[in-house]
Design a protein around this motif. Structure first.
Motif, mmCIF file in Angstrom:
data_model
loop_
_atom_site.group_PDB
_atom_site.id
_atom_site.type_symbol
_atom_site.label_atom_id
_atom_site.label_comp_id
_atom_site.label_asym_id
_atom_site.label_seq_id
_atom_site.Cartn_x
_atom_site.Cartn_y
_atom_site.Cartn_z
ATOM 1 N N ASP A 7 -61.864 -3.097 -37.472
ATOM 2 C CA ASP A 7 -62.261 -2.851 -36.180
ATOM 3 C C ASP A 7 -63.449 -2.244 -36.365
ATOM 4 O O ASP A 7 -63.653 -1.301 -37.055
ATOM 5 N N ASP A 53 -60.128 -6.992 -34.637
ATOM 6 C CA ASP A 53 -60.847 -6.645 -33.456
ATOM 7 C C ASP A 53 -61.300 -8.147 -33.120
ATOM 8 O O ASP A 53 -62.350 -8.561 -33.774
ATOM 9 N N TYR A 54 -61.276 -8.478 -31.803
ATOM 10 C CA TYR A 54 -61.594 -9.824 -31.403
ATOM 11 C C TYR A 54 -63.200 -9.630 -31.129
ATOM 12 O O TYR A 54 -64.094 -10.674 -31.408
ATOM 13 N N SER A 55 -63.667 -8.455 -30.776
ATOM 14 C CA SER A 55 -65.132 -8.209 -30.616
ATOM 15 C C SER A 55 -66.161 -7.715 -31.591
ATOM 16 O O SER A 55 -67.317 -7.458 -31.413
ATOM 17 N N ILE A 79 -54.839 -10.718 -33.746
ATOM 18 C CA ILE A 79 -55.852 -10.583 -32.824
ATOM 19 C C ILE A 79 -55.577 -9.070 -32.289
ATOM 20 O O ILE A 79 -54.578 -9.034 -31.491
ATOM 21 N N SER A 81 -57.499 -6.638 -29.084
ATOM 22 C CA SER A 81 -58.685 -6.429 -27.927
ATOM 23 C C SER A 81 -58.397 -5.402 -26.906
ATOM 24 O O SER A 81 -57.071 -5.394 -26.583
ATOM 25 N N THR A 83 -60.558 -5.790 -24.252
ATOM 26 C CA THR A 83 -61.359 -6.458 -22.967
ATOM 27 C C THR A 83 -60.943 -7.869 -22.931
ATOM 28 O O THR A 83 -61.068 -8.573 -21.920
ATOM 29 N N ALA A 84 -60.379 -8.714 -23.892
ATOM 30 C CA ALA A 84 -60.304 -10.193 -24.083
ATOM 31 C C ALA A 84 -58.997 -10.478 -22.934
ATOM 32 O O ALA A 84 -58.079 -9.853 -23.035
ATOM 33 N N PHE A 100 -50.993 -11.004 -30.512
ATOM 34 C CA PHE A 100 -52.179 -10.461 -29.671
ATOM 35 C C PHE A 100 -51.833 -9.175 -29.416
ATOM 36 O O PHE A 100 -50.921 -9.042 -28.555
ATOM 37 N N PRO A 102 -53.051 -5.833 -27.167
ATOM 38 C CA PRO A 102 -54.183 -5.019 -26.355
ATOM 39 C C PRO A 102 -54.082 -3.589 -27.203
ATOM 40 O O PRO A 102 -53.108 -3.085 -27.568
ATOM 41 N N LYS A 103 -55.368 -2.983 -26.964
ATOM 42 C CA LYS A 103 -55.484 -1.762 -27.707
ATOM 43 C C LYS A 103 -55.081 -0.532 -26.680
ATOM 44 O O LYS A 103 -55.010 0.646 -27.032
ATOM 45 N N ASP A 200 -66.073 -12.969 -25.136
ATOM 46 C CA ASP A 200 -65.167 -11.833 -24.875
ATOM 47 C C ASP A 200 -64.506 -11.556 -23.321
ATOM 48 O O ASP A 200 -63.479 -11.301 -23.017
#
Length: 204
Positions: A7, A53-55, A79, A81, A83-84, A100, A102-103, A200
């Motif tokens: 990340d 981290d996706y971004s 993954i 993220s 924001t995704a 997946f 979420p942060k 994103d």
């Protein structure tokens, strides 16, 4: 068990490491980009779980997921993220991601998710994945003209200005102007960041 966390945000990376470091049987490694992650997988892998981290830099949407999965020799890659949207999460799972995350997850939920994925299961938060999405024009799309959206789609596909000009029937100099406008509207420093912003946000 070995886990790699990649990340580019120091605070997020350090927080995830701190959450997982409380588990005595987990050996943690971390880095700040896809390139660094791939190098670590080649040198010290495969890892029992890789969290991406996706971004972060070099991910290029879900292409980074595919590269990491190939490098990690069939071991789980997931993954993360903040924001995704759900569509990106679903695409990641469809492409073979182990999960997946979420942060916004708390420490206990994160540890449970990690152990779930290392056990060979697929993790995705039910509430996030079943959330009702309103069928309305995408907020990001509202900022852009139809032509700008066409150019942005070309950027997301990795096309050059010349290739986008050919596909849209416009002059290359016109495409350059559209790219400049897109960067301003999306608050992006360059065409690559504009494309990442669009991906994103789930626009393409």
């Amino acid at each position: 068990m070995k886990i790699l966390i990649a990340d580019d945000h120091d605070l997020v990376r350090d927080t995830v490491v701190a959450f997982l470091d409380r588990e005595a049987d987990l050996e943690l490694s971390s880095c700040e980009s896809l390139g660094a992650a791939l190098a670590m997988i080649e040198e010290a892998g495969p890892f029992d779980l890789v969290l991406l981290d996706y971004s972060m830099p070099e991910m290029n949407g879900l292409e980074g997921l595919e590269r990491a999965m190939a490098a990690n020799g069939g071991m789980p890659v997931a993954i993360m993220s903040g924001t995704a949207p759900r569509a990106v999460a679903q695409d990641a799972l469809d492409q073979g991601a182990a999960g997946f995350l979420p942060k916004t997850m708390g420490a206990k939920s994160l540890v449970n998710a990690v152990r779930f994925m290392m056990a060979g299961e697929i993790y995705a938060p039910v509430k996030f994945m079943t959330e009702v999405v309103e069928e309305e024009e995408h907020e990001l799309a509202k900022k852009l003209t139809e032509r700008e959206l066409e150019v942005l789609q070309g950027l997301c596909q990795g096309l050059s200005n010349k290739e986008i000009a050919r596909d849209t029937g416009l002059q290359e100099v016109t495409i350059k102007l559209h790219v400049k406008t897109l960067c301003r509207k999306l608050d992006a420093k360059n065409r690559t960041q504009a494309a990442v912003t669009a991906k994103d946000a789930g626009l393409f």
